[in-house]
Design an enzyme around this catalytic site. Structure first.
Site, PDB file in Angstrom:
ATOM      1  N   ASP A   1       0.564  -1.049  -0.199  1.00  0.00           N
ATOM      2  CA  ASP A   1      -0.070   0.126  -0.147  1.00  0.00           C
ATOM      3  C   ASP A   1       0.683   1.367  -0.142  1.00  0.00           C
ATOM      4  O   ASP A   1       0.547   2.194  -0.744  1.00  0.00           O
ATOM      5  CB  ASP A   1      -1.091  -0.085   0.878  1.00  0.00           C
TER       6      ASP A   1
ATOM      7  N   SER B   1      -5.813  -6.768  10.817  1.00  0.00           N
ATOM      8  CA  SER B   1      -5.468  -5.502  10.009  1.00  0.00           C
ATOM      9  C   SER B   1      -6.259  -5.908   9.169  1.00  0.00           C
ATOM     10  O   SER B   1      -6.322  -6.559   7.843  1.00  0.00           O
ATOM     11  CB  SER B   1      -3.996  -5.674   9.658  1.00  0.00           C
TER      12      SER B   1
HETATM   13  N1  ARG Z   1      -2.372  -7.447   1.121  1.00  0.00           N
HETATM   14  C1  ARG Z   1      -3.356  -7.332  -0.119  1.00  0.00           C
HETATM   15  C2  ARG Z   1      -2.442  -6.277  -1.246  1.00  0.00           C
HETATM   16  O1  ARG Z   1      -1.049  -5.692  -0.855  1.00  0.00           O
HETATM   17  C3  ARG Z   1      -4.585  -6.749   0.951  1.00  0.00           C
HETATM   18  C4  ARG Z   1      -4.087  -5.468   1.814  1.00  0.00           C
HETATM   19  C5  ARG Z   1      -4.720  -4.854   2.836  1.00  0.00           C
HETATM   20  N2  ARG Z   1      -4.272  -4.093   2.831  1.00  0.00           N
HETATM   21  C6  ARG Z   1      -4.100  -3.438   4.945  1.00  0.00           C
HETATM   22  N3  ARG Z   1      -3.251  -2.221   4.593  1.00  0.00           N
HETATM   23  N4  ARG Z   1      -4.519  -4.279   5.689  1.00  0.00           N
HETATM   24  O2  ARG Z   1      -3.163  -6.011  -1.976  1.00  0.00           O
END
Ligand code: ARG
Length: 424
Positions: free
Chosen positions: A144, A196
């Site tokens: 992210d 999370s």
């Molecule tokens: N693993 C997934 C991705 O990289 C989902 C990430 C979810 N983000 C979070 N902050 N929990 O796209």
């Protein structure tokens, strides 16, 4: 304990803020513990004003008035809440559906699709509110941070970025202590760290806790959307999804706008326990990480879309497009939404999808979704040709088949003969 002194951190990248340049910060604010601590911490550590932005992408059960109120109480000078569901559906989910977008073994990219829009809105609001810096709550271990910072650096080279969670060196206990000291309400018990979570109208992910132990099977409390398949209704339900030019437009004959339609599809999937994905992901930052995904809407819509697309495509189109789909999905997963190749691919996706019109019937039953009916005015299908019962002689002469087989198998037969000769 306030974590590392931000002034000791020297920027690695050109877009990282030098503390002396930080006067007014646009904070991407979810209302959770991390971003609430950030809201205070930025004011204290940088002696800066904070403007908050909270983006509604259809995350279920969120109370935006409560979030706004919390931001104000924690000292935000301006608080913005933006309902971006329509834009998310029109500009991000629409091309994703046309590209059958998934990464790995069934992750439909809801987070990866949401981040560039959130960051784009952050740029918009930072400019409007005269901020010099954008702050987000991503850690240094995920995708992210890449998606958000790549977007900001691309769209607004004049803006700087800070990511306090990456630099402040506070563990969870220290964050909770900091929150207590600064009058930040901490929800629920503090003994068990929460999962999370990230969610929007295209799906929801959970990470952390037992999920990190690959030998452990999912514990029920992780499933906040989808009914456990064993508790789903004993009666199967058949649902018909109508498409026009590659986009879903109706459910069981009722026309719906895309946001409403995805919400409805999500409800149907949830009821029948559909869309649970237990996923090990190869992240772009190198790590392998396990996620539990709940993607009821995507499970219905992508299954139906892919089926209809194959029905109207030729064998050549159907062999080629999945390779383009995969490339599209990877660019988006990897944080390169603004890469021109993605738009080039979109043009191709739209060209193919111009003919993806029709209706697919899905049977939902205790966690499974299965295509049971198909219809399209553009199907490359002729029942009389395919039929056992009818001859369909005008377009398909069965007596031509032996000639075809002789030529089709020619090279294979010659090669086989050579091998037999060489093996004696
Ligand atoms: N693993 C997934 C991705 O990289 C989902 C990430 C979810 N983000 C979070 N902050 N929990 O796209």
């Amino acid at each position: 304990m306030t974590g590392a002194d931000p002034t000791r951190q020297r920027p690695t990248a050109s877009y990282e803020a030098d503390p002396s340049q930080v006067d007014r910060v646009l904070l991407l604010y979810s209302g959770g513990l991390d971003t609430s601590v950030m809201l205070k911490w930025i004011q204290d550590s940088y002696d800066a004003e904070v403007v908050t932005l909270t983006v509604n992408l259809g995350q279920p059960g969120e109370d935006y008035a409560v979030i706004e109120d919390k931001a104000k109480r924690l000292g935000a000078v301006e608080c913005h809440v933006v309902d971006a569901r329509e834009q998310f559906a029109a500009e991000f989910l629409t091309p994703a559906i046309k590209a059958n977008a998934v990464y790995g073994n069934g992750y439909p990219l809801f987070t990866a699709l949401g981040r560039p829009l959130i960051a784009q809105l952050a740029v918009e609001y930072a400019r409007k509110s005269h901020c010099d810096t954008i702050a987000h709550g991503c850690t240094g271990k995920g995708n992210d941070q890449v998606r958000i910072e790549a977007t900001v650096a691309t769209l607004a080279p004049e803006l700087k970025t800070i990511a306090p969670v990456r630099s402040w060196a506070m563990g969870r206990d220290e964050e909770i202590a900091y929150a207590r000291d600064h009058g930040i309400p901490v929800k629920g018990g503090t003994e068990v760290a929460p999962y999370s979570i990230d969610d929007n109208l295209w799906g929801r992910s959970s990470e952390g806790r037992w999920i990190e132990d690959l030998e452990r099977a999912p514990e029920d409390d992780v499933f906040q959307l989808v009914t456990r398949p064993e508790d789903a209704p004993d009666e199967a339900q058949v649902v018909k999804i109508g498409f026009e030019a590659g986009l879903p437009v109706s459910i069981d004959g009722e026309r719906l706008g895309l946001v409403d339609l995805l919400e409805r599809a999500g409800e149907l999937g949830m009821r029948h326990g559909v869309g649970i994905v237990d996923h090990i992901e190869d992240r772009i930052v190198g790590l392998k990480v396990r996620d539990i995904y709940e993607v009821p809407a995507a499970a219905l819509i992508l299954t139906a879309h892919e089926e209809l697309e194959r029905l109207v495509g030729t064998i050549h189109q159907n062999q080629f497009k999945p390779q383009m789909d995969q490339k599209w999905g990877y660019l988006v997963y990897a944080g390169l939404w603004w890469e021109p190749l993605r738009e080039d691919l979109d043009a191709y996706m739209s060209a193919v999808n111009a003919r993806v019109t029709g209706e697919i019937g899905l049977r939902l039953y205790k966690g499974s979704v299965r295509v049971v009916t198909r219809s399209s005015p553009n199907a490359v299908y002729d029942a009389s040709l395919a039929s056992f019962a009818e001859s369909g002689e005008e377009l398909f002469s069965q007596t031509a088949s032996p000639g075809f087989i002789e030529l089709w198998s020619l090279q294979s037969r010659l090669a086989h003969r050579l091998r037999e000769r060489d093996e004696g």
